[in-house]
Design a protein around this motif. Structure first.
Motif, PDB file in Angstrom:
ATOM      1  N   THR A 262       0.831  -1.205   0.000  1.00  0.00           N
ATOM      2  CA  THR A 262       0.000   0.000   0.000  1.00  0.00           C
ATOM      3  C   THR A 262       0.866   1.256   0.000  1.00  0.00           C
ATOM      4  O   THR A 262       0.620   2.201  -0.757  1.00  0.00           O
ATOM      5  N   LEU A 263       1.892   1.275   0.838  1.00  0.00           N
ATOM      6  CA  LEU A 263       2.764   2.442   0.924  1.00  0.00           C
ATOM      7  C   LEU A 263       3.516   2.677  -0.375  1.00  0.00           C
ATOM      8  O   LEU A 263       3.686   3.826  -0.808  1.00  0.00           O
ATOM      9  N   ASP A 264       3.949   1.619  -1.035  1.00  0.00           N
ATOM     10  CA  ASP A 264       4.613   1.765  -2.338  1.00  0.00           C
ATOM     11  C   ASP A 264       3.676   2.422  -3.347  1.00  0.00           C
ATOM     12  O   ASP A 264       4.082   3.301  -4.120  1.00  0.00           O
ATOM     13  N   HIS A 265       2.414   1.984  -3.342  1.00  0.00           N
ATOM     14  CA  HIS A 265       1.424   2.568  -4.248  1.00  0.00           C
ATOM     15  C   HIS A 265       1.213   4.051  -3.935  1.00  0.00           C
ATOM     16  O   HIS A 265       1.124   4.885  -4.851  1.00  0.00           O
ATOM     17  N   LEU A 266       1.127   4.391  -2.645  1.00  0.00           N
ATOM     18  CA  LEU A 266       0.891   5.777  -2.251  1.00  0.00           C
ATOM     19  C   LEU A 266       2.080   6.668  -2.594  1.00  0.00           C
ATOM     20  O   LEU A 266       1.893   7.820  -3.011  1.00  0.00           O
ATOM     21  N   VAL A 267       3.283   6.160  -2.415  1.00  0.00           N
ATOM     22  CA  VAL A 267       4.481   6.926  -2.783  1.00  0.00           C
ATOM     23  C   VAL A 267       4.470   7.214  -4.284  1.00  0.00           C
ATOM     24  O   VAL A 267       4.738   8.340  -4.723  1.00  0.00           O
ATOM     25  N   ALA A 268       4.155   6.201  -5.084  1.00  0.00           N
ATOM     26  CA  ALA A 268       4.109   6.385  -6.544  1.00  0.00           C
ATOM     27  C   ALA A 268       3.046   7.390  -6.938  1.00  0.00           C
ATOM     28  O   ALA A 268       3.272   8.257  -7.799  1.00  0.00           O
ATOM     29  N   ASP A 269       1.873   7.314  -6.305  1.00  0.00           N
ATOM     30  CA  ASP A 269       0.788   8.241  -6.638  1.00  0.00           C
ATOM     31  C   ASP A 269       1.152   9.669  -6.241  1.00  0.00           C
ATOM     32  O   ASP A 269       0.889  10.616  -6.995  1.00  0.00           O
ATOM     33  N   ALA A 270       1.754   9.837  -5.063  1.00  0.00           N
ATOM     34  CA  ALA A 270       2.157  11.173  -4.618  1.00  0.00           C
ATOM     35  C   ALA A 270       3.206  11.764  -5.553  1.00  0.00           C
ATOM     36  O   ALA A 270       3.179  12.965  -5.862  1.00  0.00           O
ATOM     37  N   THR A 271       4.111  10.917  -6.034  1.00  0.00           N
ATOM     38  CA  THR A 271       5.142  11.384  -6.964  1.00  0.00           C
ATOM     39  C   THR A 271       4.524  11.794  -8.292  1.00  0.00           C
ATOM     40  O   THR A 271       4.861  12.846  -8.862  1.00  0.00           O
ATOM     41  N   ASP A 272       3.594  10.996  -8.780  1.00  0.00           N
ATOM     42  CA  ASP A 272       2.936  11.292 -10.064  1.00  0.00           C
ATOM     43  C   ASP A 272       2.104  12.567 -10.014  1.00  0.00           C
ATOM     44  O   ASP A 272       1.940  13.251 -11.027  1.00  0.00           O
ATOM     45  N   HIS A 273       1.542  12.878  -8.846  1.00  0.00           N
ATOM     46  CA  HIS A 273       0.638  14.028  -8.731  1.00  0.00           C
ATOM     47  C   HIS A 273       1.261  15.196  -7.966  1.00  0.00           C
ATOM     48  O   HIS A 273       0.550  16.050  -7.431  1.00  0.00           O
ATOM     49  N   HIS A 274       2.575  15.221  -7.941  1.00  0.00           N
ATOM     50  CA  HIS A 274       3.266  16.313  -7.236  1.00  0.00           C
ATOM     51  C   HIS A 274       2.974  17.656  -7.913  1.00  0.00           C
ATOM     52  O   HIS A 274       2.899  17.758  -9.131  1.00  0.00           O
ATOM     53  N   TYR A 275       2.813  18.686  -7.117  1.00  0.00           N
ATOM     54  CA  TYR A 275       2.589  20.041  -7.618  1.00  0.00           C
ATOM     55  C   TYR A 275       3.219  21.024  -6.641  1.00  0.00           C
ATOM     56  O   TYR A 275       3.534  20.674  -5.495  1.00  0.00           O
TER      57      TYR A 275
END
Length: 293
Positions: free
Chosen positions: A9-22
């Protein structure tokens, strides 16, 4: 303890946060001013909703109240974020927190940005950040495992409450586009924090459950229900009522807190988090049962 599900779950959240960084510093087009005679907060989120005051105050007065309740709500966000930044920073890359530390980096960056844009809103359109006058639900806990659990349980309660308001206001077409956007942007990040928070709270509670110490579990149950009650009370700020032009703001606050009509609203605000904590057998029931708050 098998932590593979948490790690995935944490790996998925890290990837999503990186993809949607602003960048929060360029994300918003700040308008010069916001008209006081408009809704700043969804009306049924106001602290007077369901009471006689929602009927007796005219729309102009309610809109003025909504301005200051919005500034108070964003001020509460600032104070809550300050606490979680301090507590998470204390634990990042320390023993026991190796697993979530990579996500903590994204979490800390996002929360720092949130605190900045909430402060910008309050100072630009309210000329103030309301001070934190709530009585802290303190703990002098010396048991490290218990202290870790309570920190992340408090953070989760705070984020679930805030997200309920953000979600409602981010979708409310009666609000100014900037107000909707601030709420929506916060929600768009906060869902990741809530997922992480639930996983972490469950993980941190499990060794406490395994101790078989019912007195400890009862103490944690009472602590969290009291913390939820204190979080509710922070939404009723006499300084808000004074700024909105309401006479005798402290008496006004007391009347609202005693009004039985408000209980249903409180239960709705905390429905998700009390449901989660109850399903995990962390708390024994609603904090609002048999309470005037």
């Amino acid at each position: 303890m098998d932590t593979s599900d948490v790690a995935e779950t944490l790996d998925h959240l890290v990837a999503d946060a990186t993809d949607h960084h602003y960048s929060p510093y360029t994300r918003f087009d700040w308008v010069d001013e916001l008209d006081e005679q408009q809704w700043w907060m969804t009306p049924d989120l106001l602290s007077v909703a369901g009471t006689r005051h929602a009927r007796e105050l005219d729309e102009k007065q309610l809109m003025r109240l909504s301005k200051w309740e919005a500034v108070n709500f964003f001020s509460l966000n600032i104070h809550g974020i300050r606490e979680l930044l301090i507590e998470v920073t204390r634990r990042i890359h320390t023993p026991g927190f190796e697993l979530p530390s990579e996500f903590f980096h994204r979490f800390l960056g996002e929360e720092n940005g949130h605190m900045w844009f909430f402060a910008q809103f309050c100072l630009r359109y309210g000329d103030k950040i309301y001070p934190d006058k709530s009585l802290p639900v303190t703990t002098t806990e010396e048991d490290t495992d218990v202290a870790h659990f309570l920190v992340f349980a408090r953070i989760l309660v705070f984020e679930e409450l805030v997200d309920h308001f953000n979600l409602r206001m981010g979708r409310d077409a009666t609000l100014h586009p900037l107000i909707r956007e601030v709420n929506q942007v916060h929600h768009d990040d906060e869902w990741r924090h809530i997922i992480m928070g639930r996983k972490l709270v469950g993980l941190l509670y499990e060794p406490l459950r395994e101790r078989g110490d019912q007195d400890l579990r009862d103490r944690l149950d009472l602590y969290l229900r009291r913390y939820i009650t204190a979080s509710v009370q922070s939404l009723y700020n006499p300084s808000v009522y004074r700024d909105a032009g309401i006479a005798e703001p402290f008496a006004f606050r007391e009347e609202l807190l005693k009004d039985p009509a408000r209980t249903a609203y409180h239960e709705t605000f905390f429905k998700r988090i009390t449901g989660f904590l109850s399903s995990q057998e962390i708390i024994s029931g609603s904090p609002f049962e048999g309470s005037r708050v």
